[in-house]
Design a protein around this motif. Sequence first.
Motif, short mmCIF file in Angstrom:
data_model
loop_
_atom_site.label_atom_id
_atom_site.label_comp_id
_atom_site.label_asym_id
_atom_site.label_seq_id
_atom_site.Cartn_x
_atom_site.Cartn_y
_atom_site.Cartn_z
N PHE A 34 43.17 -24.14 -37.21
CA PHE A 34 41.33 -25.03 -37.78
C PHE A 34 41.66 -25.63 -36.82
CE2 PHE A 34 38.67 -27.75 -39.54
CZ PHE A 34 37.96 -26.60 -39.67
N MET A 35 42.56 -26.96 -36.77
CA MET A 35 42.61 -28.04 -35.93
C MET A 35 42.22 -27.79 -34.98
SD MET A 35 45.60 -31.38 -35.60
CE MET A 35 45.83 -30.17 -34.51
N VAL A 36 43.44 -26.95 -33.96
CA VAL A 36 43.25 -27.04 -32.38
C VAL A 36 42.09 -26.15 -32.57
CG1 VAL A 36 44.63 -25.17 -32.34
CG2 VAL A 36 44.46 -26.55 -30.31
N ALA A 37 41.08 -25.08 -33.12
CA ALA A 37 40.16 -24.01 -32.42
C ALA A 37 38.88 -25.69 -32.70
CB ALA A 37 40.56 -23.34 -33.33
N LYS A 38 38.61 -26.31 -33.94
CA LYS A 38 37.52 -26.94 -33.95
C LYS A 38 37.44 -28.10 -32.37
CE LYS A 38 35.39 -30.45 -36.33
NZ LYS A 38 34.57 -30.84 -35.16
N VAL A 39 38.89 -28.54 -31.95
CA VAL A 39 38.14 -28.89 -30.66
C VAL A 39 37.32 -28.32 -29.63
CG1 VAL A 39 39.52 -29.84 -28.55
CG2 VAL A 39 40.76 -30.72 -30.77
N PHE A 40 38.48 -26.94 -28.97
CA PHE A 40 36.97 -26.14 -28.13
C PHE A 40 36.38 -25.23 -28.66
CE2 PHE A 40 42.02 -26.04 -26.93
CZ PHE A 40 41.74 -26.05 -25.92
N LEU A 41 35.82 -24.68 -30.45
CA LEU A 41 34.63 -24.75 -30.01
C LEU A 41 33.60 -25.66 -30.18
CD1 LEU A 41 33.38 -22.84 -31.92
CD2 LEU A 41 34.08 -23.07 -34.59
N ASP A 42 33.75 -26.85 -30.57
CA ASP A 42 32.82 -27.99 -30.59
C ASP A 42 31.97 -27.85 -29.48
OD1 ASP A 42 32.57 -28.87 -33.41
OD2 ASP A 42 34.11 -30.79 -33.10
N GLU A 69 28.43 -21.39 -11.16
CA GLU A 69 28.37 -20.78 -13.17
C GLU A 69 28.79 -19.69 -13.65
OE1 GLU A 69 24.33 -20.10 -11.64
OE2 GLU A 69 23.86 -22.82 -11.28
N SER A 70 29.07 -19.30 -13.13
CA SER A 70 30.15 -18.17 -14.11
C SER A 70 31.10 -18.16 -14.44
CB SER A 70 30.46 -16.40 -13.02
OG SER A 70 29.43 -15.84 -11.80
N LEU A 71 31.37 -19.00 -14.44
CA LEU A 71 33.24 -19.51 -14.77
C LEU A 71 32.94 -20.81 -15.66
CD1 LEU A 71 35.30 -21.35 -12.12
CD2 LEU A 71 36.18 -19.44 -13.54
N ALA A 72 31.30 -21.42 -15.57
CA ALA A 72 30.61 -21.92 -16.88
C ALA A 72 30.25 -20.87 -18.13
CB ALA A 72 29.31 -23.10 -16.41
N VAL A 73 29.73 -20.35 -17.91
CA VAL A 73 29.79 -19.06 -18.73
C VAL A 73 30.38 -18.58 -19.52
CG1 VAL A 73 28.09 -16.74 -19.16
CG2 VAL A 73 26.89 -18.51 -18.08
N GLY A 120 32.30 -20.64 -21.85
CA GLY A 120 31.59 -20.74 -23.22
C GLY A 120 31.56 -19.74 -24.10
N VAL A 121 32.01 -18.69 -22.98
CA VAL A 121 32.36 -17.84 -24.53
C VAL A 121 33.78 -17.69 -25.22
CG1 VAL A 121 32.76 -15.05 -24.24
CG2 VAL A 121 30.50 -16.20 -23.40
N VAL A 122 34.60 -18.04 -23.90
CA VAL A 122 36.00 -18.31 -24.29
C VAL A 122 35.99 -19.63 -25.31
CG1 VAL A 122 38.11 -18.18 -23.10
CG2 VAL A 122 36.46 -17.03 -22.06
N GLU A 123 35.39 -20.38 -25.52
CA GLU A 123 35.38 -21.56 -26.46
C GLU A 123 34.69 -21.40 -27.33
OE1 GLU A 123 36.17 -25.70 -23.78
OE2 GLU A 123 34.65 -24.76 -23.75
#
Length: 182
Positions: free
Chosen positions: A32-40, A96-100, A103-106
């Motif tokens: 949960f802790m590490v996921a929250k960093v990337f999810l935020d 721009e593709s990398l950014a999207v 965003g999906v992966v995070e």
Amino acid sequence: MDIIKKMQLLYIQMGEQLSKFLEPLALFFLRFMVAKVFLDSGLSKWDGFLQFNVDKFDLFKYEFFCPDPVRAGALQLCDPQTLDYVDGSFMVKMIESLAVIAGVVEVLLPVLLIIGLFSRFAAFGLIGMTMFIQLAVFPTLDHWINPASWWAVSLLVIFARGPGVLSVDRLLGLDAKYRSAK
């Protein structure tokens, strides 16, 4: 049995009992802790469902891949003389593709980690993202010490140990460690 052997046995038994109780909680909270960093970070890239925040394109283009001042050792994708891009170029479309994709992966991988589904895959993907951030975007020792090393170590523990018993992987029998214990 002498006193040393008794103390040794008691210590081992106590450790086994604590591990049975604490390991599932520790692995859950670590996920949960590490996921929250990337999810935020991932959620900040979206204005709504499938609506990417276009301001984040500039973050990727100029803060990450064309910073001013230039970060030594960082991946620089813009013209080093002008610190700018050619509008509509392949490089701009790629960033721009990398950014999207980021965003999906995070969003996707942290959600998988939190619920404990395909946890090792999710941890491995986020380790890759952490290494890319460290090596290509912020290649400094101070960024590695804090925060990247903490992310990497947390994810490595999940990758090595698995998600623990408090996970969907466990319920579905996807974690070999718990399949053999049945």
